[in-house]
Design a protein around this motif. Structure first.
Motif: not given
Length: 113
Positions: A66-81
């Motif tokens: 995907t062309p573009g740039r990274h802005l931010n990342t957080t960690q979380g949980e989805a479906g127990g993962r």
């Protein structure tokens, strides 16, 4: 001169400590993102133990697709993962959020954009 230095030292010792110096920064009810409760340490330990892929690998994979740039990342949980929630800005300015499985590095979903 010695008398002035002695007086200044005495005044410094007698002055009350600044109240704001040792106080934690107030959150004023705002949510805290990122390193709350040692999140970065847990993530680093999980990568070292092989339970999570490194974020750099995830970002490189997204950047290849995907062309573009990274802005931010957080960690979380989805479906127990555990997941990385990666905000990515497309060349036209739109923002996409990739939900990436932290264990496999696979993209689970793409929202926005």
């Amino acid at each position: 001169m010695k008398r002035r230095l002695a007086l200044a030292a005495l005044l410094l010792c007698a002055a009350p400590p600044a109240s704001g110096w040792a106080q934690p920064y107030p959150d004023n009810g705002r949510p805290v993102f990122g390193a709350e409760g040692g999140e970065q340490d847990r993530a680093r330990d999980a990568v070292r133990a092989g339970r999570q892929v490194p974020l750099a690998r995830v970002l490189a994979m997204i950047g290849q697709r995907t062309p573009g740039r990274h802005l931010n990342t957080t960690q979380g949980e989805a479906g127990g993962r555990a997941v990385y929630l990666v905000q990515w800005q497309l060349p036209d300015g739109r923002v996409v959020v990739f939900v990436v499985d932290a264990e496999s590095g696979g993209i689970l979903s793409r929202q926005g954009g």
